[in-house]
Design an enzyme around this catalytic site. Structure first.
Site, PDB file in Angstrom:
ATOM      1  N   CYS A  11      44.540  43.767  38.401  1.00 46.00           N
ATOM      2  CA  CYS A  11      43.961  42.413  37.717  1.00 46.00           C
ATOM      3  C   CYS A  11      45.113  42.982  36.907  1.00 46.00           C
ATOM      4  O   CYS A  11      44.874  44.383  36.027  1.00 46.00           O
ATOM      5  CB  CYS A  11      43.146  41.378  37.997  1.00 46.00           C
ATOM      6  SG  CYS A  11      41.396  42.958  36.392  1.00 46.00           S
ATOM      7  N   CYS A  14      42.318  45.024  34.513  1.00 45.81           N
ATOM      8  CA  CYS A  14      42.545  46.848  34.672  1.00 45.81           C
ATOM      9  C   CYS A  14      43.914  47.309  34.532  1.00 45.81           C
ATOM     10  O   CYS A  14      43.528  48.648  33.801  1.00 45.81           O
ATOM     11  CB  CYS A  14      42.216  46.192  36.288  1.00 45.81           C
ATOM     12  SG  CYS A  14      41.174  45.460  37.005  1.00 45.81           S
TER      13      CYS A  14
END
Length: 78
Positions: A11, A14
């Site tokens: 994501c 991340c």
């Protein structure tokens, strides 16, 4: 050598954490192995409940949030 793992499914948070880790390592000029772990089974096996998670030498130092570059540098210097 320091081993740094960024655990997350890919994501935006991340990715930002991974970039922050790379910047912190570069600014400190340290030798570190930076690994991105996106495999869900590996993340669960590590006991992570919320991503992203940051591990330094096998120890979780942040979970469910994105530490900034300065905080990561501080964690690496401990």
């Amino acid at each position: 050598m320091t081993k740094i793992e960024v655990l997350g499914t890919g994501c935006a948070k991340c990715k930002r954490l991974f970039e922050n880790v790379q910047a912190a390592v570069k600014e400190l000029g340290i030798a570190a192995e930076v690994v991105k772990v996106e495999d869900l089974d590996a993340i669960i096996e590590a006991g992570v409940m919320m991503t992203p998670a940051l591990f330094i030498n096998g120890e979780v130092v942040a979970e469910g949030r994105v530490p900034d570059v300065n905080e990561i540098k501080s964690l690496l210097q401990e």
